[in-house]
Motif scaffolding. Structure first.
Motif, short mmCIF file in Angstrom:
data_model
loop_
_atom_site.label_atom_id
_atom_site.label_comp_id
_atom_site.label_asym_id
_atom_site.label_seq_id
_atom_site.Cartn_x
_atom_site.Cartn_y
_atom_site.Cartn_z
N TRP A 1 3.66 -0.20 8.19
CA TRP A 1 2.96 0.80 7.38
C TRP A 1 2.68 2.07 8.17
O TRP A 1 2.42 3.13 7.56
N GLN A 2 2.70 2.02 9.48
CA GLN A 2 2.27 3.16 10.28
C GLN A 2 3.11 4.41 10.02
O GLN A 2 2.61 5.54 10.06
N LYS A 3 4.40 4.25 9.77
CA LYS A 3 5.26 5.40 9.47
C LYS A 3 4.84 6.11 8.19
O LYS A 3 5.19 7.27 7.97
N PHE A 4 4.11 5.40 7.33
CA PHE A 4 3.77 5.93 6.01
C PHE A 4 2.33 6.42 5.92
O PHE A 4 1.86 6.75 4.85
N LYS A 5 1.66 6.49 7.08
CA LYS A 5 0.27 6.91 7.12
C LYS A 5 0.10 8.29 6.49
O LYS A 5 0.85 9.22 6.77
N PHE A 6 -0.89 8.42 5.61
CA PHE A 6 -1.15 9.68 4.92
C PHE A 6 -2.60 10.08 5.16
O PHE A 6 -3.51 9.35 4.77
N GLU A 7 -2.81 11.22 5.79
CA GLU A 7 -4.16 11.62 6.19
C GLU A 7 -4.64 12.87 5.47
O GLU A 7 -5.69 13.41 5.81
N GLU A 8 -3.88 13.33 4.50
CA GLU A 8 -4.29 14.50 3.74
C GLU A 8 -5.11 14.06 2.52
O GLU A 8 -5.30 12.87 2.28
N SER A 9 -5.54 15.02 1.74
CA SER A 9 -6.35 14.72 0.56
C SER A 9 -5.45 14.26 -0.59
O SER A 9 -4.33 14.70 -0.73
N LYS B 1 -15.45 13.64 -4.88
CA LYS B 1 -15.73 14.44 -3.68
C LYS B 1 -14.90 14.02 -2.47
O LYS B 1 -14.31 14.82 -1.80
N ARG B 2 -14.85 12.72 -2.21
CA ARG B 2 -14.17 12.25 -1.00
C ARG B 2 -12.77 11.79 -1.37
O ARG B 2 -12.58 10.73 -1.93
N ASN B 3 -11.79 12.63 -1.02
CA ASN B 3 -10.42 12.38 -1.41
C ASN B 3 -9.55 11.92 -0.25
O ASN B 3 -8.34 11.81 -0.40
N VAL B 4 -10.15 11.72 0.92
CA VAL B 4 -9.38 11.28 2.08
C VAL B 4 -9.74 9.82 2.37
O VAL B 4 -10.87 9.51 2.70
N PHE B 5 -8.78 8.93 2.22
CA PHE B 5 -9.01 7.52 2.48
C PHE B 5 -8.64 7.20 3.93
O PHE B 5 -7.68 7.74 4.47
N GLU B 6 -9.39 6.31 4.52
CA GLU B 6 -9.16 5.98 5.93
C GLU B 6 -7.83 5.28 6.13
O GLU B 6 -7.12 5.54 7.10
#
Length: 358
Positions: free
Chosen positions: A98-106, A70-75
């Motif tokens: 790591w900030q340039k590589f932040k991924f906020e999608e599912s 269900k929860r596919n978005v990791f903080e």
């Protein structure tokens, strides 16, 4: 379960909606859940054959599966090329790169995900295995399920356990008030875990400085002190080539085409990117009194790639896997040998050769 404390109320409501029978009476304080502790929860869950009243039996497995589905978005999820890294640890110990590589999608269960977890403790059990690498900086043991790494010169990192597929990494550490130094050590521990994960997904890291030319990434690789950084800076100065990474590049394939993926590790250069490039070629450089370029035969090219990769070569199987990748890479990529001075003439000679060979 990382993030369980934050999302428990929502998750319980969703389980009830999904047909689970939840008795909250045994769980009076919803805010005391420990994400990494023994008491995951005391919820009673009854559905089909599942009848769980213990904190770490079927209920834990059920919750893990429901969260996964269900929860596919990791903080704290970061994406480099086709790979995802989920960081589970204090925010102040996560390296800024790591900030340039932040991924906020599912992400989905089919995505290639590595969970890197920090544990501020000494392991309760010290795993033992066959020593497959030992030097001043690291001792690596091969156990049935994990590679176990010890760092003799790094007191702050107790042990690093990496699953054979690279999907799980547990870093046992000692918290220090000097977070800047500890952050760098953890960043390097993450690199050890990442190269195992990358190799399992047919991506390899090679010591090299890189520039962009004609829309492609060109990698300059060689021993320390041979002039990788000097040469790429000449390209940047005289031909306006963007610097991609000052120390390390990840190579893989997409649709049978070699590509270079941006990664956060870059030595001390502070030159890195999150972008992806088509691989133009790899140039293995060596200092010389004069500038000379030559193409290298396939077998020699493969050997030079294997020598310069930092991907694991700890066992015969890992070595053969890397050699197979090197063979495929050299069949589909231009490989050159550059004997060079530190002068602008070296970059001019290499550029002329590339232009004539395209």
């Amino acid at each position: 379960l990382p993030g369980l404390k934050k999302d428990l109320n929502e998750l319980v409501d969703w389980l009830i909606e999904s047909g689970y029978v939840i008795d909250k009476s045994d769980y009076s304080d919803m805010n005391t859940v420990k994400s990494g502790g023994a008491d995951i929860c005391n919820l009673k869950c009854v559905k089909e054959e599942v009848n769980c009243k213990k904190p770490k039996c079927e209920i834990k497995i059920t919750l893990e599966n429901e969260i996964k589905n269900k929860r596919n978005v990791f903080e704290n999820c970061y994406k480099t090329g086709p790979l995802f890294v989920v960081y589970n640890g204090p925010k102040e110990l996560l390296h800024k790169n790591w900030q340039k590589f932040k991924f906020e999608e599912s992400v989905t269960s089919s995505d290639k995900i590595q969970q890197f977890t920090l544990i501020n403790a000494v392991p309760k059990e010290h795993l033992n295995g066959v020593v497959i690498l030992r030097n001043r900086e690291v001792i690596i043991m091969d156990t049935p399920q994990f590679y176990v790494m010890l760092f003799p010169e790094t007191a702050d990192i107790h042990e690093l356990h990496i699953s054979k597929d690279g999907q799980q990494a547990l870093c046992y550490y000692a918290y220090s008030e000097d977070t800047a130094e500890l952050k760098e050590k953890i960043f390097m521990a993450m690199r050890f875990a990442f190269v195992v994960f990358a190799q399992n997904n047919d991506c390899y890291l090679i010591h090299s400085a890189s520039v962009e030319y004609n829309g492609c990434a060109w990698l300059f690789s060689g021993k320390s002190g041979e002039g990788k950084s000097t040469h790429t800076k000449l390209w940047n100065k005289y031909y306006g080539s963007a610097l991609i990474n000052g120390d390390l590049n990840m190579v893989g394939f997409e649709n049978e085409e070699a590509v270079v993926y941006g990664i956060p590790w870059c030595g001390t250069s502070e030159i890195y990117t999150e972008k992806k490039y088509k691989l133009g070629g790899i140039i293995f450089i060596k200092q010389s009194a004069k500038d000379l370029v030559e193409k290298t035969p396939s077998d020699k090219s493969q050997l030079m790639f294997v020598q310069r990769t930092i991907s694991p070569l700890w066992t015969r199987q890992l070595f053969e896997k890397t050699a197979d990748f090197a063979e495929k890479l050299t069949e589909k990529t231009k490989i050159y040998r550059l004997y060079c001075t530190e002068n602008a003439s070296a970059a001019a000679k290499m550029k002329e050769y590339i232009d004539s060979d395209m």
